[in-house]
Design a protein around this motif. Structure first.
Motif, PDB file in Angstrom:
ATOM      1  N   ALA A   1      13.125 -60.488 -29.283  1.00 23.34           N
ATOM      2  CA  ALA A   1      13.807 -61.354 -28.327  1.00 23.34           C
ATOM      3  C   ALA A   1      14.604 -60.491 -27.347  1.00 23.34           C
ATOM      4  O   ALA A   1      14.872 -60.906 -26.221  1.00 23.34           O
ATOM      5  N   GLN A   2      14.968 -59.275 -27.793  1.00 22.68           N
ATOM      6  CA  GLN A   2      15.719 -58.361 -26.947  1.00 22.68           C
ATOM      7  C   GLN A   2      14.749 -57.613 -26.024  1.00 22.68           C
ATOM      8  O   GLN A   2      13.684 -57.180 -26.467  1.00 22.68           O
TER       9      GLN A   2
ATOM     10  N   GLN B   1      12.753 -55.495 -43.771  1.00 26.90           N
ATOM     11  CA  GLN B   1      14.044 -55.879 -43.192  1.00 26.90           C
ATOM     12  C   GLN B   1      15.110 -54.832 -43.513  1.00 26.90           C
ATOM     13  O   GLN B   1      15.905 -54.440 -42.663  1.00 26.90           O
ATOM     14  N   LYS B   2      15.098 -54.352 -44.764  1.00 29.36           N
ATOM     15  CA  LYS B   2      16.103 -53.354 -45.149  1.00 29.36           C
ATOM     16  C   LYS B   2      15.890 -52.042 -44.394  1.00 29.36           C
ATOM     17  O   LYS B   2      16.857 -51.382 -44.010  1.00 29.36           O
TER      18      LYS B   2
ATOM     19  N   VAL C   1      16.311 -53.390 -30.693  1.00 26.42           N
ATOM     20  CA  VAL C   1      16.994 -54.078 -31.794  1.00 26.42           C
ATOM     21  C   VAL C   1      17.910 -53.117 -32.548  1.00 26.42           C
ATOM     22  O   VAL C   1      19.100 -53.378 -32.716  1.00 26.42           O
TER      23      VAL C   1
ATOM     24  N   GLU D   1      17.275 -52.456 -40.992  1.00 22.84           N
ATOM     25  CA  GLU D   1      18.749 -52.454 -40.978  1.00 22.84           C
ATOM     26  C   GLU D   1      19.315 -51.063 -41.249  1.00 22.84           C
ATOM     27  O   GLU D   1      20.393 -50.727 -40.774  1.00 22.84           O
TER      28      GLU D   1
ATOM     29  N   ALA E   1       8.934 -64.439 -28.687  1.00 23.48           N
ATOM     30  CA  ALA E   1      10.033 -64.428 -29.662  1.00 23.48           C
ATOM     31  C   ALA E   1      11.100 -65.433 -29.256  1.00 23.48           C
ATOM     32  O   ALA E   1      12.072 -65.647 -29.976  1.00 23.48           O
TER      33      ALA E   1
END
Lengths: 132, 556
Positions: B338-339, B452-453, B465, B456, B371
């Motif tokens: 989305a960014q 995901q981890k 992101v 992050e 997105a």
């Protein structure tokens, strides 16, 4: 008196995208919260009932199908009718920026879009939710 | 493939290279302690003949158009004709989607691909209580043949092939397509297209299931049988790894679980007495093209090889067409951000290139704004042009399987094949894909969580992101679905129900109810019912009453 925060992760509507909901559910669990995930295809009424039954402090709604403006406010209203407005309601999914003010107006506390880290959500919940 | 004395020399050279490399990296460590693909396959600094020392050209590769089809299903691939450029489209009403279809065809698109809204995909009419807020949102709303007639208006069904992303109610949508074609004067043996019709992956990863596994498999094998006799140019299923990957799987899991699903469908059809070489030529596949470029290319090649070998060895298929894994590809929706959304154009282009180098037969390229919303017309055009640049400008289509023979690509193809076969064996041991749904869901979720981890922690870089972030204004011109579409569909339904021959509809619905409990093929019953304007929700309602509904286990 429970020490742990209790969170209901819910999928309102017919949307089948639950990757994000499950990742959030596990991240919250790994952060020490009690997490209940409803599974797919829940009506707002079912979510309200589950929230009360499970005695949660937070309801985290996920929708990627574009039905958020119809469904999220119904959950908030349902909780209000049950005198459970103290439950924190969060939203996530594919939610255009333009729709966020209307969701907040309706009583959704915060909206987390794509790219949000689980840490941001965990911190938000820890700060805002009250353990009963 | 290499002579032994030559190989020994090469291995000695490799040893010397490693020593040199070790010295270098002690002084200057590499960017990462270990380089890995998305499927955790470790990548070496360089590859040589010793990585594919016992490579048997004929067994592993052969020539395109020949078993095991690793290099492609046609002898000359894109030198003959490009892949089908097929953009997935659909939103709002049948009128709006028909306009988008005709726009895409005018811009040089070569096939149609229909997105249906969720009530349609789950077999509810637009006026059903559960359809609230969902009508026309993620695709077009189809309640009855009336909507289908509008959707396909002025589109010559004898010339254009149409793919329909429809699963649980696939048989009914196919019946509608047949009925519209007939009205255009096009007989069912002339129409070309695809229905997704892959319910196992709905249970596993996509969520638009209706019935439990047994009646679902019956509908699927009814379609195989009906089309083998009557609709010979129709792809009766699109066995899909796309959504498995979107749900978080690795590349290896994507092809392993998809092929396991495919084996389950083939077995079910053989079990009801169908001849494998009659229905298998019309099976098709659908994969994801993700970001890890070479792994994706190798994945497509490995999938073709695995399928050909299993169809031959396990089911004794003899028709070469039964052995060929033909597939559609869509670039990875989950890789879009989305960014800084314009960066998505580049991501999509590389993903699309991997699909072309992997020999895809058909392709959808995502739009930069997905997105955030459904794609605008302008964004869809850039996405289609991306395919046209690959096809017409950069020369990658001039020879077949240009990466074939690369030490790295062949080693990676072998590794992916081996790891996928391990999963397939595990699923076989559980009794096949329908019995292994929860196992596969767990594996997918674990991969998604791990990803995901890694994002992050910064181990996995996502531009915009977690690296090279910047404040950018939200993009303008996003597509908004008309909120009135739900109301209009309801009115249309009301009018339909007051104008059609309701006694006839009732009789035909009762015929379906009775046939459900026999071994009759249900397709002819559906065709008759939709012609009388029975709605999708009414027909699915009968099936729900007779067969019950699937209850998903919650796995995370």
């Amino acid at each position: 008196m429970s020490e742990k925060l209790r969170v209901l992760v819910a999928k309102p509507g017919l949307d089948g995208h639950d990757r994000g909901a499950k990742v959030i559910a596990q991240a919250l669990r790994d952060a020490g919260m009690e997490v209940i995930y409803t599974g797919l295809r829940q009506t707002p009424q079912q979510i309200v009932e589950a929230a009360l039954q499970e005695d949660v402090q937070v309801v985290a709604l996920s929708c990627l199908s574009g039905a958020h403006l119809d469904l999220f406010p119904e959950v908030v209203d349902g909780l209000k009718v049950q005198n459970a407005s103290d439950i924190l309601v969060l939203g996530g999914g594919i939610i255009p920026d333009d729709d966020i003010p209307a969701l907040k107006e309706s009583g959704v506390d915060a909206v987390f879009g794509p790219g949000t880290t689980t840490t941001v959500i965990i911190d938000y919940i820890k700060e805002k939710a009250k353990v009963s | 493939m290499f002579e032994n004395d030559k190989l020994e020399k090469i291995q000695a050279g490799e040893k010397a290279y490693k020593e040199k490399l070790d010295k270098l990296t002690q002084k200057r460590p590499e960017r990462k302690p270990e380089f890995k693909t998305d499927s955790e396959i470790v990548i070496k600094p360089v590859y040589s003949p010793s990585d594919i020392a016992n490579f048997d050209f004929e067994d592993k590769l052969n020539f395109p158009g020949s078993y095991p089809y690793t290099r492609g299903v046609q002898p000359n691939m894109y030198r003959g004709k490009h892949w089908t450029m097929r953009q997935y489209a659909g939103f709002g009403s049948a009128e709006e989607t028909n306009n988008r279809f005709r726009y895409l065809l005018d811009q040089g698109q070569t096939g149609l691909s229909t997105a249906f809204d969720l009530p349609t995909q789950i077999g509810y009419d637009s006026d059903h209580q559960l359809a609230k807020g969902e009508v026309g949102k993620v695709g077009v709303a189809i309640d009855s043949l009336l909507d289908m007639e509008i959707l396909l208006d002025k589109i010559p069904l004898d010339k254009v092939s149409t793919s329909m992303t429809i699963n649980a109610p696939a048989a009914i949508l196919l019946a509608m397509y047949i009925a519209v074609a007939e009205k255009q004067g096009v007989s069912q043996d002339q129409i070309r297209g695809t229905i997704q019709n892959d319910v196992i992956k709905e249970y596993m990863a996509r969520g638009t299931y209706i019935l439990p596994p047994d009646p679902s498999m019956r509908l699927i094998t009814d379609i195989f049988a009906y089309c083998a006799e009557n609709v010979p140019n129709w792809n009766t299923i699109s066995i899909s790894g796309y959504h498995i990957r979107e749900a978080g799987s690795t590349a290896v899991q994507e092809i392993a679980f998809t092929i396991a699903d495919g084996l389950a469908y083939v077995k079910a059809a053989i079990d009801v007495g169908l001849d494998v070489d009659k229905f298998a030529p019309r099976l098709s596949f659908f994969f994801n093209a993700h970001l890890n470029f070479f792994e994706e290319v190798a994945k497509f090649r490995a999938a073709r090889r695995i399928w050909a070998k299993l169809m031959k060895e396990r089911f004794g298929a003899k028709n070469p067409k039964s052995l060929m894994l033909r597939f559609h590809t869509q670039t990875a929706g989950v890789s879009l951000t989305a960014q800084q959304p314009d960066v998505n154009i580049m991501r999509t282009a590389y993903e699309a290139l991997s699909a072309v180098l992997g020999g895809t037969n058909s392709l959808h390229t995502n739009s930069r704004d997905e997105a955030l919303a459904l794609p605008s017309e302008e964004s869809v055009l850039i996405a289609l042009r991306t395919q046209q640049v690959i096809g017409y400008e950069i020369g990658v289509t001039d020879t077949v399987d240009p990466l074939g023979g690369s030490f790295f690509i062949e080693k990676l193809t072998n590794d992916i094949e081996e790891k996928a076969l391990e999963y397939i064996k595990k699923i076989d041991d559980m009794g096949g894909a329908p019995e292994a749904i929860e196992f596969m869901q767990k594996e997918i979720h674990q991969s998604a969580y791990k990803f995901q981890k890694e994002v992050e922690s910064g181990e996995k870089v996502v531009i915009g992101v977690n690296k090279f972030q910047m404040e950018s204004p939200p993009p303008e011109g996003l597509l908004k679905v008309d909120p009135e579409v739900g109301k209009r569909q309801k009115e249309k339904l009301e009018k339909l129900r007051s104008e059609r021959d309701n006694d006839k509809v009732k009789t035909l619905l009762e015929d379906i109810r009775k046939a459900a409990h026999t071994t009759d093929n249900l397709l002819p019953y559906f065709v008759e019912a939709v012609k009388a304007y029975a709605t999708l929700g009414e027909i699915c309602g009968v099936l729900r009453e007779e067969f019950g509904e699937y209850q998903q286990q919650i796995v995370f």
